[in-house]
Design a protein around this motif. Structure first.
Motif, PDB file in Angstrom:
ATOM      1  N   MET A  72       0.845  -1.198   0.000  1.00  0.00           N
ATOM      2  CA  MET A  72       0.000   0.000   0.000  1.00  0.00           C
ATOM      3  C   MET A  72       0.880   1.246   0.000  1.00  0.00           C
ATOM      4  N   GLY A  73       0.628   2.108  -0.947  1.00  0.00           N
ATOM      5  CA  GLY A  73       1.473   3.272  -1.037  1.00  0.00           C
ATOM      6  C   GLY A  73       1.025   4.396  -0.129  1.00  0.00           C
ATOM      7  N   LYS A  74       1.779   4.596   0.917  1.00  0.00           N
ATOM      8  CA  LYS A  74       1.505   5.757   1.757  1.00  0.00           C
ATOM      9  C   LYS A  74       2.629   6.742   1.521  1.00  0.00           C
ATOM     10  N   GLU A  75       2.290   8.006   1.557  1.00  0.00           N
ATOM     11  CA  GLU A  75       3.312   9.039   1.391  1.00  0.00           C
ATOM     12  C   GLU A  75       4.304   8.944   2.546  1.00  0.00           C
ATOM     13  N   PRO A  76       5.591   8.915   2.240  1.00  0.00           N
ATOM     14  CA  PRO A  76       6.563   8.940   3.342  1.00  0.00           C
ATOM     15  C   PRO A  76       6.444  10.253   4.119  1.00  0.00           C
ATOM     16  N   VAL A  77       6.682  10.185   5.413  1.00  0.00           N
ATOM     17  CA  VAL A  77       6.593  11.382   6.242  1.00  0.00           C
ATOM     18  C   VAL A  77       7.831  12.244   6.030  1.00  0.00           C
ATOM     19  N   VAL A  78       7.610  13.537   5.847  1.00  0.00           N
ATOM     20  CA  VAL A  78       8.728  14.471   5.758  1.00  0.00           C
ATOM     21  C   VAL A  78       8.929  15.160   7.111  1.00  0.00           C
ATOM     22  N   ASP A  79       7.826  15.635   7.701  1.00  0.00           N
ATOM     23  CA  ASP A  79       7.940  16.275   9.012  1.00  0.00           C
ATOM     24  C   ASP A  79       6.948  15.632   9.992  1.00  0.00           C
ATOM     25  N   PHE A  80       7.507  14.908  10.967  1.00  0.00           N
ATOM     26  CA  PHE A  80       6.653  14.213  11.923  1.00  0.00           C
ATOM     27  C   PHE A  80       5.897  15.180  12.849  1.00  0.00           C
ATOM     28  N   ALA A  81       6.327  16.414  12.925  1.00  0.00           N
ATOM     29  CA  ALA A  81       5.646  17.382  13.796  1.00  0.00           C
ATOM     30  C   ALA A  81       4.263  17.730  13.275  1.00  0.00           C
ATOM     31  N   THR A  82       4.111  17.709  11.954  1.00  0.00           N
ATOM     32  CA  THR A  82       2.842  18.131  11.362  1.00  0.00           C
ATOM     33  C   THR A  82       2.146  17.007  10.610  1.00  0.00           C
ATOM     34  N   ASP A  83       2.804  15.856  10.503  1.00  0.00           N
ATOM     35  CA  ASP A  83       2.294  14.793   9.634  1.00  0.00           C
ATOM     36  C   ASP A  83       2.763  13.428  10.151  1.00  0.00           C
ATOM     37  N   TRP A  84       2.680  13.215  11.486  1.00  0.00           N
ATOM     38  CA  TRP A  84       3.247  11.959  12.001  1.00  0.00           C
ATOM     39  C   TRP A  84       2.446  10.749  11.529  1.00  0.00           C
ATOM     40  N   ASP A  85       3.170   9.640  11.445  1.00  0.00           N
ATOM     41  CA  ASP A  85       2.546   8.363  11.109  1.00  0.00           C
ATOM     42  C   ASP A  85       3.363   7.265  11.787  1.00  0.00           C
ATOM     43  N   HIS A  86       2.705   6.560  12.703  1.00  0.00           N
ATOM     44  CA  HIS A  86       3.428   5.540  13.480  1.00  0.00           C
ATOM     45  C   HIS A  86       3.695   4.278  12.679  1.00  0.00           C
ATOM     46  N   THR A  87       3.248   4.245  11.397  1.00  0.00           N
ATOM     47  CA  THR A  87       3.593   3.106  10.551  1.00  0.00           C
ATOM     48  C   THR A  87       4.638   3.482   9.491  1.00  0.00           C
ATOM     49  N   ASP A  88       5.093   4.724   9.526  1.00  0.00           N
ATOM     50  CA  ASP A  88       6.128   5.144   8.579  1.00  0.00           C
ATOM     51  C   ASP A  88       7.419   4.346   8.850  1.00  0.00           C
ATOM     52  N   PRO A  89       8.060   3.866   7.784  1.00  0.00           N
ATOM     53  CA  PRO A  89       9.250   3.020   7.994  1.00  0.00           C
ATOM     54  C   PRO A  89      10.313   3.650   8.899  1.00  0.00           C
ATOM     55  N   GLN A  90      10.453   4.977   8.791  1.00  0.00           N
ATOM     56  CA  GLN A  90      11.456   5.642   9.626  1.00  0.00           C
ATOM     57  C   GLN A  90      11.122   5.494  11.114  1.00  0.00           C
ATOM     58  N   TRP A  91       9.858   5.655  11.452  1.00  0.00           N
ATOM     59  CA  TRP A  91       9.375   5.504  12.835  1.00  0.00           C
ATOM     60  C   TRP A  91       9.505   4.044  13.267  1.00  0.00           C
ATOM     61  N   VAL A  92       9.100   3.135  12.372  1.00  0.00           N
ATOM     62  CA  VAL A  92       9.118   1.713  12.724  1.00  0.00           C
ATOM     63  C   VAL A  92      10.551   1.252  13.002  1.00  0.00           C
ATOM     64  N   ASN A  93      11.495   1.721  12.179  1.00  0.00           N
ATOM     65  CA  ASN A  93      12.870   1.244  12.321  1.00  0.00           C
ATOM     66  C   ASN A  93      13.595   1.850  13.510  1.00  0.00           C
ATOM     67  N   ASP A  94      13.328   3.115  13.797  1.00  0.00           N
ATOM     68  CA  ASP A  94      14.003   3.762  14.932  1.00  0.00           C
ATOM     69  C   ASP A  94      13.231   5.016  15.345  1.00  0.00           C
ATOM     70  N   PRO A  95      12.238   4.875  16.208  1.00  0.00           N
ATOM     71  CA  PRO A  95      11.388   6.029  16.539  1.00  0.00           C
ATOM     72  C   PRO A  95      12.029   7.013  17.514  1.00  0.00           C
ATOM     73  N   TYR A  96      13.061   6.598  18.227  1.00  0.00           N
ATOM     74  CA  TYR A  96      13.525   7.401  19.366  1.00  0.00           C
ATOM     75  C   TYR A  96      14.068   8.771  18.971  1.00  0.00           C
ATOM     76  N   PRO A  97      14.885   8.856  17.896  1.00  0.00           N
ATOM     77  CA  PRO A  97      15.341  10.198  17.500  1.00  0.00           C
ATOM     78  C   PRO A  97      14.177  11.099  17.085  1.00  0.00           C
ATOM     79  N   ILE A  98      13.155  10.498  16.461  1.00  0.00           N
ATOM     80  CA  ILE A  98      11.983  11.276  16.053  1.00  0.00           C
ATOM     81  C   ILE A  98      11.288  11.841  17.294  1.00  0.00           C
TER      82      ILE A  98
END
Lengths: 66, 400
Positions: free
Chosen positions: B1-27
């Motif tokens: 399923m194509g979801k837009e990758p998140v560019v700014d988690f402050a205004t467009d967070w997504d807890h299923t975004d690969p960046q969050w899934v792989n390492d959420p702590y810096p975010i």
């Protein structure tokens, strides 16, 4: 010194009775209870303080008994 | 399923975004500094508070935030959600005053005494899966060990056939992971799960036994037995909340130890350290985030929350808040003061926390007794479960 659990705040996180099993027990729901009248000795005070510092719900207080 | 990758988690967070899934702590650290409440228009609109104080505030405010839907789904349709105050899976989906009644019913089964009685069973289950790894020099500790422990415990507790456990993982996947499907496609997928539970209930009605399912069928509130929906909802909760969560916690602990030989050596040499270490594993790698819905339009720390906006309660983010935890970003295996919120805060504290803690402790004890030295096998990737329950699924190891 006396230790008290606020039953309205306790949610059964279970930290107190694992850290200080001589001071705290649990009821049938798993909520923390103070054993006996809660009077602390020089030996039990330290563990009771550690339990207090670990309670996520801030439900434990230690009072100066006069 | 194509979801837009998140560019700014402050205004467009997504807890299923690969960046969050792989390492959420810096975010999360970044959001805590910058926001500290992040917003998204995804999933129909939602908020993600990142400080311990705000997470605690919302978890304790059942007047403004309802639990009737605790898993964020894409097509939020309040009309199709079971109504407050009971919700679809009591007590996790229940609000006061019903919540306290539903919770009282289940807590005795998960109190320290009954949980202690299960310890031998958990140890035997761990031993069975570790026996199958005897002599192995490299293996996937997720696929071969971590994923088996909690389904084995929960299926016995509910009185379900152990050989059905692959189905249980499918049910968990359905409830927790398939959140992007349109409601009309998602709802029919629940039919096999509902049928499975109804069959188990029918079997327990015909052949009552000493397990949690028979207990739920017989227990009474004010002289009345529970409705079939309540019984089934609580059984689904037990299964879904009892499997993925502890599986993730066990996996994260093994993943950590594979990369920190000094911590592994301490646990092997100082078994008394285990209860304290378990709390730090829980703080540092807390797997579970839970959702709430905003009841009515309101203002929260300057943000305009709309009715039915999601709140994602980031207990794992709260656990990394430097204003509450000294060296919050460091895993300190003997951290003595550790007021973590891994099991949630307030009236929805995880009912199974005593069981989860025991499973985690026993699983690590048994694992390191068999494998006192291991590292990550860098030839294979580590993979993470996405969404609200996060933990490693593939944990390739090399035995040293």
């Amino acid at each position: 010194m006396k230790v008290v659990i606020d039953a309205d705040l306790c949610q059964g996180q279970g930290r107190c009775f694992s850290i200080a099993p001589n001071v705290f027990g649990f009821d049938d729901l798993g909520n923390g209870v103070v054993l006996g009248d809660g009077t602390l000795t020089s030996e039990t005070l330290k563990l009771a303080q550690l339990a207090m510092a670990n309670c996520p719900e801030h439900a434990i207080t230690i009072e100066d008994a006069e | 399923m194509g979801k837009e990758p998140v560019v700014d988690f402050a205004t467009d967070w997504d807890h299923t975004d690969p960046q969050w899934v792989n390492d959420p702590y810096p975010i999360w650290d970044d959001l805590r500094e910058r926001c500290p409440v992040a917003h998204t228009e995804r999933y129909g609109g939602g908020w993600f508070p990142t400080t311990h104080e705000m997470v605690s505030e919302i978890a304790n405010d059942t007047e403004h935030f309802t639990s009737r839907q605790v898993v964020i789904v894409h097509n939020k349709n309040p009309e199709l959600m079971p109504p407050a105050p009971i919700g679809g899976a009591p007590p996790i989906t229940s609000d006061p005053p019903f919540h306290a009644i539903a919770r009282r019913l289940i807590l005795p089964a998960f109190a320290p005494g009954p949980v202690r009685a299960l310890e031998g069973q958990v140890r035997a289950l761990c031993a069975k899966h570790l026996d199958a790894l005897a002599g192995a020099t490299s293996f996937d500790a997720g696929a071969r060990f971590a994923r088996y422990i909690s389904p084995g415990v929960i299926s016995r507790m509910l009185g379900f056939p152990e050989e059905d456990e692959d189905q249980f993982r499918d049910f968990v996947h359905l409830v927790l992971d398939l959140i992007d499907l349109p409601t009309e496609e998602r709802i029919p997928l629940f039919a096999p799960m509902t049928d499975y539970f109804d069959q188990q209930i029918a079997d327990h009605v015909a052949h009552p036994r000493d397990d949690f399912t028979s207990y739920l069928l017989n227990v009474e509130i004010n002289g009345q037995k529970l409705t079939p929906e309540h019984v089934r909802g609580t059984m689904v909760l037990t299964l879904v909340a009892g499997i993925d969560t502890t599986w993730s916690a066990i996996g994260s602990a093994i993943w950590h130890l594979a990369q920190h030989p000094e911590d592994l050596a301490r646990l092997v040499n100082e078994p008394d350290l285990m209860p304290i270490a378990v709390e730090e594993f829980l703080r540092f790698y807390a797997p579970v985030t839970m959702a709430r819905l905003v009841k009515e339009d309101m203002t929260f720390h300057g943000h305009d929350l709309r009715a039915n906006d999601w709140i994602l309660l980031g207990f794992p983010a709260a656990n990394r808040d430097p204003s509450v935890f000294e060296h919050a970003d460091r895993f300190i295996i003997d951290r003595a003061v550790n007021r973590h919120a891994a099991f949630g805060l307030g009236i929805h504290r995880c009912a199974g926390s005593n069981l989860a803690r025991m499973e985690l402790r026993v699983a690590i004890e048994e694992f390191i007794a068999r494998f006192p030295r291991f590292t990550l096998d860098e030839r294979e990737p580590v993979t993470w479960a996405p969404g609200q329950v996060r933990g490693p699924r593939a944990i390739p190891l090399r035995v040293r």
